[in-house]
Design a protein around this motif. Structure first.
Motif, PDB file in Angstrom:
ATOM      1  N   PRO A  70       0.820  -1.205   0.000  1.00 47.56           N
ATOM      2  CA  PRO A  70       0.000   0.000   0.000  1.00 47.56           C
ATOM      3  C   PRO A  70       0.857   1.259   0.000  1.00 47.56           C
ATOM      4  CG  PRO A  70       0.047  -1.021   2.189  1.00 47.56           C
ATOM      5  CD  PRO A  70       0.747  -1.967   1.260  1.00 47.56           C
ATOM      6  N   PRO A  71       0.278   2.384  -0.435  1.00 50.58           N
ATOM      7  CA  PRO A  71      -1.129   2.544  -0.778  1.00 50.58           C
ATOM      8  C   PRO A  71      -1.466   2.272  -2.246  1.00 50.58           C
ATOM      9  CG  PRO A  71      -0.053   4.664  -0.790  1.00 50.58           C
ATOM     10  CD  PRO A  71       0.984   3.690  -0.359  1.00 50.58           C
ATOM     11  N   LEU A  72      -0.451   2.102  -3.120  1.00 48.77           N
ATOM     12  CA  LEU A  72      -0.714   2.053  -4.559  1.00 48.77           C
ATOM     13  C   LEU A  72      -0.265   0.766  -5.227  1.00 48.77           C
ATOM     14  CD1 LEU A  72       0.435   5.700  -5.470  1.00 48.77           C
ATOM     15  CD2 LEU A  72      -1.923   4.893  -5.171  1.00 48.77           C
ATOM     16  N   ASN A  73       0.335  -0.145  -4.485  1.00 51.11           N
ATOM     17  CA  ASN A  73       0.837  -1.407  -5.057  1.00 51.11           C
ATOM     18  C   ASN A  73       1.779  -1.173  -6.238  1.00 51.11           C
ATOM     19  OD1 ASN A  73       0.303  -3.688  -3.589  1.00 51.11           O
ATOM     20  ND2 ASN A  73      -1.547  -4.267  -4.713  1.00 51.11           N
ATOM     21  N   VAL A  74       2.678  -0.198  -6.129  1.00 47.28           N
ATOM     22  CA  VAL A  74       3.697  -0.006  -7.160  1.00 47.28           C
ATOM     23  C   VAL A  74       4.771  -1.079  -7.008  1.00 47.28           C
ATOM     24  CG1 VAL A  74       3.294   2.450  -7.457  1.00 47.28           C
ATOM     25  CG2 VAL A  74       4.945   1.667  -5.734  1.00 47.28           C
ATOM     26  N   MET A  75       5.520  -1.311  -8.095  1.00 47.64           N
ATOM     27  CA  MET A  75       6.534  -2.364  -8.109  1.00 47.64           C
ATOM     28  C   MET A  75       7.924  -1.765  -8.222  1.00 47.64           C
ATOM     29  SD  MET A  75       7.007  -5.584 -10.710  1.00 47.64           S
ATOM     30  CE  MET A  75       8.111  -4.701 -11.834  1.00 47.64           C
ATOM     31  N   GLY A  76       8.733  -1.957  -7.185  1.00 44.09           N
ATOM     32  CA  GLY A  76      10.116  -1.504  -7.196  1.00 44.09           C
ATOM     33  C   GLY A  76      11.073  -2.677  -7.102  1.00 44.09           C
ATOM     34  N   PRO A  77      12.364  -2.409  -6.918  1.00 44.40           N
ATOM     35  CA  PRO A  77      13.364  -3.483  -6.876  1.00 44.40           C
ATOM     36  C   PRO A  77      13.076  -4.555  -5.824  1.00 44.40           C
ATOM     37  CG  PRO A  77      14.443  -1.351  -7.089  1.00 44.40           C
ATOM     38  CD  PRO A  77      12.989  -1.068  -6.863  1.00 44.40           C
ATOM     39  N   GLN A  78      12.587  -4.140  -4.665  1.00 46.46           N
ATOM     40  CA  GLN A  78      12.309  -5.134  -3.629  1.00 46.46           C
ATOM     41  C   GLN A  78      11.247  -6.124  -4.075  1.00 46.46           C
ATOM     42  OE1 GLN A  78      11.472  -3.618   0.321  1.00 46.46           O
ATOM     43  NE2 GLN A  78      10.304  -5.449   0.858  1.00 46.46           N
ATOM     44  N   MET A  79      10.164  -5.617  -4.667  1.00 41.30           N
ATOM     45  CA  MET A  79       9.108  -6.520  -5.115  1.00 41.30           C
ATOM     46  C   MET A  79       9.600  -7.432  -6.228  1.00 41.30           C
ATOM     47  SD  MET A  79       5.209  -5.748  -6.481  1.00 41.30           S
ATOM     48  CE  MET A  79       4.505  -5.285  -4.897  1.00 41.30           C
ATOM     49  N   VAL A  80      10.436  -6.913  -7.117  1.00 36.76           N
ATOM     50  CA  VAL A  80      10.978  -7.744  -8.189  1.00 36.76           C
ATOM     51  C   VAL A  80      11.794  -8.901  -7.608  1.00 36.76           C
ATOM     52  CG1 VAL A  80      12.550  -7.801 -10.161  1.00 36.76           C
ATOM     53  CG2 VAL A  80      10.941  -5.920  -9.912  1.00 36.76           C
TER      54      VAL A  80
END
Length: 287
Positions: A35-45
């Motif tokens: 949250p709040p926008l569920n953007v994808m950065g290096p950690q999520m990748v």
């Protein structure tokens, strides 16, 4: 968002942005939770890489459903507040591709059925994971799918140029990609972007019933059927070409100006720009 059924959770697989719940050994749920926008950065990748490693290594899993715990967002665009160097520094995956296209290719090739349950925005990365899943079901009232990149002067990085034409046809793929418009659930179904758009109140039960049914079937039969269907796919290298074009586009003045102008309007913050991204892209100054 409706609360999913409770199930056993493996603490080792819980991360800060992606949550894995093993409802049964054969049926897994993957929930996006940034949250709040569920953007994808290096950690999520990086977490996606760990996830696909786990899927490929498990002998029991037969079906994986992707959903979200963030109201209004399935999976959003990339995190433009993160350092691009942190993303580029991530090592290639097992396919030899960079981590994000590597995950998408491996998900499509994995010997399990993958299903996207779309409630809220599937923008950019969310659309790309939808295209990499074997099936997708959307909320008629709440799903919004888009490939927004051209509207800001970029090229999409997760391979929709390779995948969309096979799914919805060349002309409609051009419409989706070049217009950067928001595609609502009902139109996504009509185009073939998703399998079905269901009333929001029925979506969870429908996907759960389908996933439960498939999870009872023989894994070898699932895997061999997928392998044969996948012969119709474009070569995996095409997703790598899309990634390279995306990274190159980020350095162009047109993209930098577009992102700057969109940010000045409120991009990547909760509010109207994220809620109506397609509209606001159309309002940017010509470049």
């Amino acid at each position: 968002m409706q609360t999913p059924k409770e199930g056993p959770v493996d603490a080792k697989t819980i991360t800060s942005q992606i949550r894995l719940t093993r409802r049964t050994p054969a049926y897994w749920r993957v929930t996006f939770d940034n949250p709040p926008l569920n953007v994808m950065g290096p950690q999520m990748v990086q977490e996606f890489t760990h996830l696909i490693d786990a899927i490929e290594a498990d002998d029991d899993v037969r079906v994986v459903v992707f959903d979200s715990s963030v109201d209004g967002y399935f999976l959003n665009h990339s995190d433009f507040k993160a350092r691009i160097d942190d993303m580029l520094a991530l090592p290639p995956g097992r396919t030899g591709l960079p981590p994000w296209p590597d995950f998408l290719v491996r998900l499509t090739r994995a010997p399990v059925a993958s299903i996207a349950l779309i409630r809220g925005r599937a923008t950019g990365n969310g659309s790309e994971i939808t295209l990499s899943c074997d099936m997708a079901f959307a909320s008629r009232e709440k799903a919004i799918i888009s490939q927004w990149e051209v509207g800001v002067g970029m090229v999409a990085g997760g391979g929709p140029m390779a995948r969309l034409p096979h799914l919805i046809g060349r002309n409609r793929a051009m419409e989706v990609l070049l217009s950067s418009e928001d595609i609502r659930g009902e139109l996504a179904e009509a185009y073939g972007y998703v399998n079905k758009a269901l009333p929001d109140a029925e979506l969870d039960a429908y996907v759960d019933a389908l996933a439960t049914r498939i999870s009872r079937f023989d894994k070898w039969a699932i895997a061999q059927t997928k392998r044969l269907v996948n012969t119709s796919l474009t070569p995996d290298v095409e997703l790598g070409a899309g990634w390279e074009a995306c990274i190159a586009s980020l350095g162009r003045p047109a993209a930098q100006e577009g992102i700057k102008a969109l940010t000045a309007k409120g991009f990547q913050a909760p509010g109207d720009v994220e809620d109506r991204l397609g509209f606001h892209l159309g309002e940017l100054p010509p470049r």
